[in-house]
Design a protein around this motif. Structure first.
Motif, PDB file in Angstrom:
ATOM      1  N   LEU A   1      56.056  15.933  37.766  1.00 18.95           N
ATOM      2  CA  LEU A   1      55.588  17.307  37.552  1.00 18.95           C
ATOM      3  C   LEU A   1      55.362  17.994  38.888  1.00 18.95           C
ATOM      4  CD1 LEU A   1      53.000  17.159  34.631  1.00 18.95           C
ATOM      5  CD2 LEU A   1      55.263  18.173  34.638  1.00 18.95           C
TER       6      LEU A   1
ATOM      7  N   HIS B   1      58.784  18.744  40.556  1.00 25.79           N
ATOM      8  CA  HIS B   1      59.494  19.870  39.948  1.00 25.79           C
ATOM      9  C   HIS B   1      58.819  21.191  40.307  1.00 25.79           C
ATOM     10  CE1 HIS B   1      62.122  17.222  37.904  1.00 25.79           C
ATOM     11  NE2 HIS B   1      61.212  16.724  37.103  1.00 25.79           N
ATOM     12  N   PHE B   2      57.493  21.155  40.454  1.00 25.08           N
ATOM     13  CA  PHE B   2      56.778  22.373  40.828  1.00 25.08           C
ATOM     14  C   PHE B   2      57.198  22.841  42.219  1.00 25.08           C
ATOM     15  CE2 PHE B   2      53.178  24.479  42.896  1.00 25.08           C
ATOM     16  CZ  PHE B   2      53.016  25.540  42.043  1.00 25.08           C
TER      17      PHE B   2
ATOM     18  N   ASP C   1      60.058  22.420  43.556  1.00 26.11           N
ATOM     19  CA  ASP C   1      61.371  23.035  43.359  1.00 26.11           C
ATOM     20  C   ASP C   1      61.215  24.429  42.751  1.00 26.11           C
ATOM     21  OD1 ASP C   1      64.105  23.345  43.165  1.00 26.11           O
ATOM     22  OD2 ASP C   1      64.270  22.229  41.299  1.00 26.11           O
ATOM     23  N   LEU C   2      60.297  24.526  41.793  1.00 26.01           N
ATOM     24  CA  LEU C   2      60.043  25.804  41.118  1.00 26.01           C
ATOM     25  C   LEU C   2      59.594  26.869  42.117  1.00 26.01           C
ATOM     26  CD1 LEU C   2      59.769  27.123  38.291  1.00 26.01           C
ATOM     27  CD2 LEU C   2      57.394  26.399  38.316  1.00 26.01           C
TER      28      LEU C   2
END
Lengths: 236, 105
Positions: free
Chosen positions: A217, A220-221, A223-224
């Motif tokens: 998580l 991915h954050f 990357d976000l």
């Protein structure tokens, strides 16, 4: 001293099925249930989500500050397309380094997603290998960012001035990409630690691989956030 | 039961989303490469950005399979930030106009 024979359950006992309704009604029943709100969500995952929510506010404050200084700057804003262009083989390609960095980070998200999958299937070798690949992509990203910083510093870009135009450009650039790069660096260390523990079999013994998804998580954050920085800082 | 031992989805799903993110990133790079300008450029950037963010949050971060109480607790509070952005945009416009008046630029 007697040791407890069994470790305490990692997840709370799932509530009986009749208390778990679906759809819109579930929002009211879950929040009004007077116990745990996030049903069937392990506490570690809920806490990571809440941390990421707070991090969202931090990054949005940076991006909003950047928006304010860019709107109110009276000197022309440097064109990112030209500032971040690279000359490869005698051809000047606009923004190419940032595009490659974007692909590197997206690839790292892909390998991370698959690492979570293999973790829950308890394929330890593949899970750790994919996590280390993710960390390697992350390290590549940070190295490219270091290259980009050195290039801009050599060209005379400083937080208080730069030769291309509005002085606020440097402050925004170093603040936003620096804070994001710090997140990536911390993520690389975090992933390496979790991958090491996967290989050592820590989670095999406890029977709980949630931590891989929680680390995922966070990754991915990162990357976000880059998706938003790429859109607003580099492309706008 | 998906949550008994975490989220289980086929690897092919992740590979498809990965490919889609590559395509969307290439498109957003091409927006700059072909020098689109004005509102066309800004709307393309925003649409591609939101598509990428949506895919990452819903599939990679498994938000699509979480309970609604959790989804709304995480996704609704950031909407307050739109108010901040609106206020700051108005304020920055004002600062720009006063600089024009007082600094004579």
């Amino acid at each position: 001293m007697a040791l407890p024979s069994a470790s305490p359950p990692e997840d709370p006992v799932p509530p009986p099925p009749d208390t778990l309704v679906a759809g819109w009604k579930s929002i009211a029943t879950d929040w009004a249930s007077d116990q745990d709100v996030f049903k069937r969500v392990p506490w570690g995952k809920a806490m990571m989500w809440i941390f990421l929510l707070s991090d969202t506010f931090i990054f949005t404050c940076f991006l909003t500050g950047y928006m304010s200084v860019r709107i109110s700057a009276t000197a022309p804003w440097p064109n990112p397309s030209e500032v971040f262009a690279l000359t490869i083989g005698g051809v000047k390609i606009p923004l190419i380094l940032i595009a490659i960095m974007t692909f590197v980070l997206i690839s790292s998200s892909g390998t991370m997603a698959m690492a979570v999958n293999f973790a829950y299937r308890r394929v330890r070798g593949k899970c750790a290998a994919l996590m280390l690949a993710t960390a390697a992509f992350g390290a590549t990203f940070v190295s490219m960012q270091a290259f980009e910083w050195s290039k801009l510093i050599a060209e005379g870009v400083r937080p208080w001035s730069n030769p291309m135009g509005a002085a606020q450009f440097g402050a925004s650039f170093f603040m936003i990409t620096g804070f994001h790069g710090l997140h990536v660096s911390v993520g690389v260390i975090y992933l390496c630690i979790v991958a090491f523990k996967v290989l050592r079999g820590d989670y095999e013994r406890s029977g709980n691989y949630q931590i891989v998804e929680i680390a995922g998580l966070y990754w991915h954050f990162v990357d976000l956030v880059w998706v938003f920085i790429f859109a607003f800082f580099y492309l706008w | 039961m998906a949550h008994a031992q975490g989220q289980q989805h086929p690897v092919s799903l992740y590979l498809k989303i990965w490919g889609l993110l590559f395509v969307l990133s290439t498109l957003s790079y091409l927006v700059d490469y072909f020098h689109f300008q004005g509102y066309f450029r800004w709307s393309l950037i925003l649409v591609l950005m939101l598509l990428k963010a949506g895919l990452i949050v819903s599939i990679f971060m498994h938000m699509a399979w979480e309970r609604l109480a959790m989804v709304y607790a995480i996704l609704v509070p950031p909407l307050c930030l739109l108010v901040l952005v609106g206020l700051m945009a108005a304020e920055a416009d004002y600062v720009f106009s006063t600089r024009g008046i007082f600094l004579g630029q």
